[in-house]
Design an enzyme around this catalytic site. Structure first.
Site, short mmCIF file in Angstrom:
data_model
loop_
_atom_site.label_atom_id
_atom_site.label_comp_id
_atom_site.label_asym_id
_atom_site.label_seq_id
_atom_site.Cartn_x
_atom_site.Cartn_y
_atom_site.Cartn_z
N HIS A 1 -20.15 -11.52 89.00
CA HIS A 1 -19.36 -10.65 89.55
C HIS A 1 -17.89 -10.27 88.82
O HIS A 1 -17.12 -11.42 88.56
CB HIS A 1 -18.91 -11.47 90.98
CG HIS A 1 -18.23 -10.60 91.92
ND1 HIS A 1 -18.93 -9.62 92.55
CD2 HIS A 1 -17.00 -10.53 92.41
CE1 HIS A 1 -17.96 -9.10 93.49
NE2 HIS A 1 -16.95 -9.60 93.40
N ASP B 1 -25.18 -10.98 89.85
CA ASP B 1 -24.07 -11.03 90.62
C ASP B 1 -24.23 -12.27 91.85
O ASP B 1 -24.89 -11.95 92.71
CB ASP B 1 -23.66 -9.95 91.07
CG ASP B 1 -22.50 -9.86 91.82
OD1 ASP B 1 -21.85 -10.72 92.23
OD2 ASP B 1 -21.64 -8.84 91.73
N SER C 1 -15.06 -4.78 93.35
CA SER C 1 -15.67 -5.58 94.28
C SER C 1 -15.09 -5.02 95.82
O SER C 1 -15.53 -3.95 96.23
CB SER C 1 -14.83 -6.95 94.22
OG SER C 1 -15.27 -8.04 94.90
#
Length: 428
Positions: A378, A349, A218
C-alpha cells in the site's frame, strides 16, 4: 536480489484518442505505453528489505526523512462554510538562514506549530500564487488518511515530477490533518469532495488557461475518483492519477478485518491517528450536536470501522457505516469519469486488496487505464535502488499528457455518463 516486481497493463477496450502537438493522433493506451515503467511485462528488482506487500506497506509508513526533502509554503484557504483548509506549496530549496527568519511569520495567532520543513507564505507570495499570467501546469496532491504533505509517498512523487516537468505542486490538506486545525465542526470522508471542488474553482477563476492535474493517494485517491465521477465531463482537470485507492470501502474493510496483521497492526494504528485528530479538535467538533452525542458513546474506536460507525457515518447523514461504505465507494462513479485517468494498484496491497480493483469496469470506460504490479504493498513500490515506481510513472504520465491537446479528445463509441449529483448534492 531474488525478488522482482512485474507490471500488468490493462487498457480500456476502446481507449480515447488525443491529438498531439504535431497534429498526429494518439490513444490513451499508447500514451501510457510510452512510459517504460508502465508497460505490460516490465519488471524491476524489489528492495530486499521489503520483498512483499506487508513489508512494502510498513516501509511506506516510515518518514524516510533523509531523502526527497521537500520544503513547503503553507497557505490558508477559507472555504464557503467558513472553514480553514491548508494548501502546502512545494518550494525551491531555501537558504537555511533565510528560512529560519521566514518561519517566524504567521498570518494569524493561535496556529499549531509548523509541520516539518513547512512555513507560512507571506502575503506577496500568496498573491503570486494567484498571478493570472501564470502558465505552468499545477499538480494537486491529495494525501491518504490523516496524512499530509510530509508523507514520503507524496514527497517522492513531487521530486520525480520536478525532474521531468516545470510545474507547480500543491498538497491539499484534509481538515484536521498535518497540523491544520479544524475551525468548523465538519470532518472529511471519502465522499467529501467540496474542498477540492472549491480550490479548483479559485484556480480556474484566477488562471483560466492553466492546465491542472491531480494525484490522489489511498483515501485521497478515493476522494479524487469520486470527484472525477461527480464532475464527469465538466471536470476542470486535464488528467488524473489514482494511486492505491480503496475502490470498494466495504471490501477494503474486509481486507483489513480478515487479515491478522491488518486487524492487529494496521487498523489500530489508523484508528489511533483518527482518535488523535478528534482529540486535537474536540472543542470545535463539540459544536456539532452529532459529535456531542457520539463522542461519549463508548471507549475510543479501535478500528477504522468503529471510527466510521461512531463519527463518519452520522456526521455525513448516512444511516449506518454500511450505508456510508456503499454510498462513498468510488467504484460507483468510475463509469462517469471523463478525464484521462491512470489507475495504479498493487496486487499484494494488504490495506485495499486486489479484489476490488476495477479492472473490468475500467476496461469499459475509454478514459481510464489500470496499471498494476505483483508487488508494491500500500503506497510502497520500493525498488532495489532509485526512485519509487509509482513516483516515476506518475511524473512521466503528466509529462506525456503535456504533449497532447486535452481539448481534442475522441471516443470511438458513445458511453453516456449518469449524473448522480445536482451541484454538490448527492442524489444517488
Amino acid at each position: 536480489m531474488g525478488i522482482w516486481t512485474t507490471v500488468k497493463s490493462s487498457p480500456a477496450n476502446s481507449p480515447i484518442r488525443f491529438e498531439t502537438e504535431t497534429g498526429k493522433t494518439l490513444s490513451h493506451a499508447d500514451l501510457v505505453n510510452s512510459i517504460q515503467e508502465a508497460r505490460h511485462g516490465y519488471w524491476y528488482w524489489t528492495a530486499p528489505s521489503a520483498p512483499e506487500g506487508h513489508t512494502q506497506t510498513m516501509q511506506a509508513s516510515q518518514s524516510h526523512d533523509s531523502v526527497d526533502r521537500i520544503y513547503y509554503g503553507r497557505r490558508i484557504m477559507l472555504t464557503e462554510d467558513g472553514s480553514q483548509v491548508s494548501l502546502d506549496y512545494a518550494l525551491d530549496k531555501p537558504d537555511l538562514k533565510q528560512w529560519d527568519e521566514d518561519v517566524k511569520y504567521a498570518p494569524q495567532e493561535g496556529l499549531p506549530r509548523y509541520p516539518v520543513r513547512t512555513r507560512y507564505l507571506k502575503p506577496a507570495e500568496t498573491a503570486a500564487r494567484d498571478n493570472p499570467k501564470e502558465t505552468r501546469p499545477l499538480v494537486i496532491h491529495l494525501h491518504g488518511l490523516t496524512g499530509g504533505s510530509h508523507e514520503s509517498y507524496v514527497r517522492s512523487t513531487i521530486v520525480a515530477i520536478r525532474e521531468h516537468n516545470d510545474v507547480e505542486n500543491v498538497v491539499l490538506t484534509a481538515r484536521g490533518c498535518n497540523r491544520s486545525p479544524i475551525t468548523t465542526p465538519q470532518l472529511f470522508c471519502a465522499l467529501w469532495t467540496d474542498d477540492l471542488r472549491y480550490y479548483l474553482s479559485i484556480v480556474k477563476n484566477a488562471q483560466p488557461s492553466r492546465r491542472i492535474y491531480a494525484v490522489g493517494y489511498s483515501l485521497g485517491a478515493a476522494i479524487l475518483a469520486n470527484f472525477l465521477g461527480q464532475e464527469s465531463d465538466v471536470s476542470p482537470l486535464s488528467g488524473a492519477c489514482v494511486v492505491s485507492a480503496p475502490w470498494d470501502l466495504y471490501v477494503n474493510h474486509l481486507t483489513l478485518h480478515d487479515s491478522i496483521i491488518g486487524h492487529n497492526v494496521y487498523e489500530p494504528a489508523m484508528a489511533a491517528n483518527l482518535n488523535r485528530l478528534i482529540r486535537n479538535n474536540q472543542k470545535v467538533l463539540e459544536q456539532n450536536p452529532v459529535f456531542k452525542e457520539r463522542a461519549h458513546a463508548g471507549p475510543a474506536p479501535k478500528s477504522v470501522w468503529e471510527f466510521d460507525d461512531r463519527y463518519t457515518a452520522p456526521f455525513f447523514g448516512f444511516d449506518s457505516v454500511f450505508d456510508y461504505y456503499r454510498s462513498a465507494s468510488p467504484v460507483h462513479r468510475l463509469r462517469n469519469i471523463r478525464t484521462p485517468c491512470l489507475i495504479l494498484a498493487a496486487e499484494d496491497d494488504p490495506v485495499c486488496g486486489d479484489a476490488a480493483v476495477p479492472y473490468v469496469d475500467a476496461s469499459r470506460n475509454p478514459y481510464t487505464h489500470v496499471v498494476s504490479t505483483t508487488t508494491g504493498g500500500h503506497l510502497g513500490w520500493f525498488p532495489l535502488k532509485g526512485q519509487r515506481w509509482h513516483s516515476k510513472v506518475v511524473a512521466k504520465y503528466i509529462l506525456a499528457m503535456e504533449t497532447i491537446d486535452t481539448r481534442k479528445v475522441h471516443a470511438e463509441f458513445s458511453y453516456p455518463a449518469r449524473r448522480f449529483f445536482n451541484g454538490s448534492r448527492l442524489v444517488y
